[in-house]
Design an enzyme around this catalytic site. Structure first.
Site, short mmCIF file in Angstrom:
data_model
loop_
_atom_site.label_atom_id
_atom_site.label_comp_id
_atom_site.label_asym_id
_atom_site.label_seq_id
_atom_site.Cartn_x
_atom_site.Cartn_y
_atom_site.Cartn_z
N MET A 103 0.85 -1.19 0.00
CA MET A 103 0.00 0.00 0.00
C MET A 103 0.89 1.25 0.00
O MET A 103 1.78 1.38 0.82
CB MET A 103 -0.90 0.02 1.23
CG MET A 103 -1.87 1.19 1.26
SD MET A 103 -3.09 1.06 2.57
CE MET A 103 -2.06 1.46 3.98
N CYS A 104 0.63 2.15 -0.95
CA CYS A 104 1.37 3.40 -1.06
C CYS A 104 0.38 4.52 -1.37
O CYS A 104 -0.77 4.27 -1.73
CB CYS A 104 2.42 3.33 -2.17
SG CYS A 104 3.72 2.11 -1.89
N GLY A 105 0.82 5.74 -1.24
CA GLY A 105 0.00 6.88 -1.61
C GLY A 105 0.67 7.67 -2.71
O GLY A 105 1.86 7.97 -2.63
N ARG A 117 -0.73 5.85 4.26
CA ARG A 117 -0.66 4.83 3.21
C ARG A 117 0.77 4.36 2.97
O ARG A 117 0.99 3.41 2.21
CB ARG A 117 -1.25 5.36 1.89
CG ARG A 117 -2.76 5.61 1.94
CD ARG A 117 -3.31 5.89 0.55
NE ARG A 117 -3.10 4.76 -0.33
CZ ARG A 117 -3.91 3.72 -0.43
NH1 ARG A 117 -5.01 3.66 0.31
NH2 ARG A 117 -3.65 2.74 -1.28
N ASN A 125 1.62 2.77 -7.28
CA ASN A 125 0.92 2.15 -6.16
C ASN A 125 0.50 0.76 -6.61
O ASN A 125 -0.21 0.61 -7.60
CB ASN A 125 -0.32 2.96 -5.77
CG ASN A 125 -1.11 2.31 -4.65
OD1 ASN A 125 -0.56 1.58 -3.84
ND2 ASN A 125 -2.40 2.58 -4.60
#
Length: 298
Positions: free
Chosen positions: A1-3, A32, A176
């Protein structure tokens, strides 16, 4: 999970606020991915001048005197803007490749983050709020930019493992998701002459796009090709000299939202990244379609 976030300004009067707007968007995505963060800002410099952004683990040793030494090597005037562990070198556009080669010889510890006429890339380990403060991003101006905050899932938490990743002159990528075939693709790209510095699957995606462009595709065509060649879940946001683009994989399970007004186009992994933008209440807001390449350019 990334932003991930992106902001493309149509209204030139907003350009002095780009860094502040993009910083707020990125910080809102902190939970995130709190491991590392990075941002690419596009601000066209003087005609005939290019930029090389470098990072060093020992800036106190690598940065002093580099402008003079590099200028002597390439036979041109070089100026340097130092920001913490990064430095932006201003060199004549026709000397960019020569300067890049000379930096590798003069400062073997330094790593090139980005090269082009407009792009500056800053990335480090740490929370987004710490990273944007460290590099004084809030005060930066420009026409557009993209950013990323990372939760490391497949590689170490390092500066080089942070996003954005350069894909070519004035081009970069944030991602992402997760690629399942990146190890096989990495081996193919190594045979094609590509070099890698991390185990990050996004570095493989960036190298893939670079390879396709080197073999004659434009960036839009390379992104379309990625939909069949890259296996996994991904949302890509790419920055270019003149704008930015978005593409989601065919399943599109990763969250994404776009907003457009007469003044800007904005992207965020979640709506909260866009919530404080000026005029957002009047924006057209939608979820980008799967397998569709979107581009906005000046």
């Amino acid at each position: 999970m990334c932003g991930i976030v992106g902001l493309f300004l149509k209204d030139k009067s907003l350009e002095p606020q780009l860094g502040a707007l993009l910083s707020e968007m990125l910080v809102s995505m902190t939970d995130r991915g709190p491991d590392s963060a990075g941002i690419a800002i596009y601000d066209g410099g003087a005609r005939g001048h290019g930029k090389i952004t470098i990072q060093s683990p020992i800036p106190a040793a690598d940065f002093p005197g580099l402008d003079v030494e590099l200028g002597n090597e390439i036979g041109a005037k070089v100026s340097t803007l130092v920001k913490s562990t990064h430095a932006v070198l201003d060199v004549p556009t026709d000397k960019l490749e020569a300067a890049r080669a000379a930096i590798a010889e003069l400062r073997p510890n330094a790593r090139i983050m980005g090269v082009g006429e407009a792009i500056e890339i800053y990335k480090e380990v740490g929370l987004p709020a710490e990273v944007v403060k460290r590099f004084e991003v809030i005060a930066m101006k420009g026409s557009h930019g993209i950013g990323h905050t990372r939760m490391a899932t497949e590689s170490a938490v390092t500066t080089l493992g942070a996003h954005p990743f350069s894909t070519g002159p004035d081009e970069c990528l944030v991602h992402n998701g997760s690629l399942s075939n990146h190890n096989n693709l990495r081996r193919e790209l190594i045979r094609d002459g590509m070099r890698f510095e991390t185990e990050n699957d996004t570095e493989v995606a960036a190298a893939y796009l670079s390879s396709k462009i080197a073999h004659g595709m434009n960036l839009g065509e390379a992104l379309k090709s990625s939909l069949s060649d890259l296996d996994g879940f991904f949302t890509f946001v790419v920055g270019t000299r003149n704008g930015f683009g978005v593409v989601r994989d065919p399943i599109a399970c990763k969250p994404a939202v776009l907003a457009e007004t007469d003044s800007y186009v904005a992207f965020g992994s979640e709506y909260r990244a866009l919530a404080n933008l000026p005029g957002i209440e009047d924006a057209k807001i939608w979820e980008p379609e799967p397998s569709t390449v979107y581009f906005w350019e000046h």
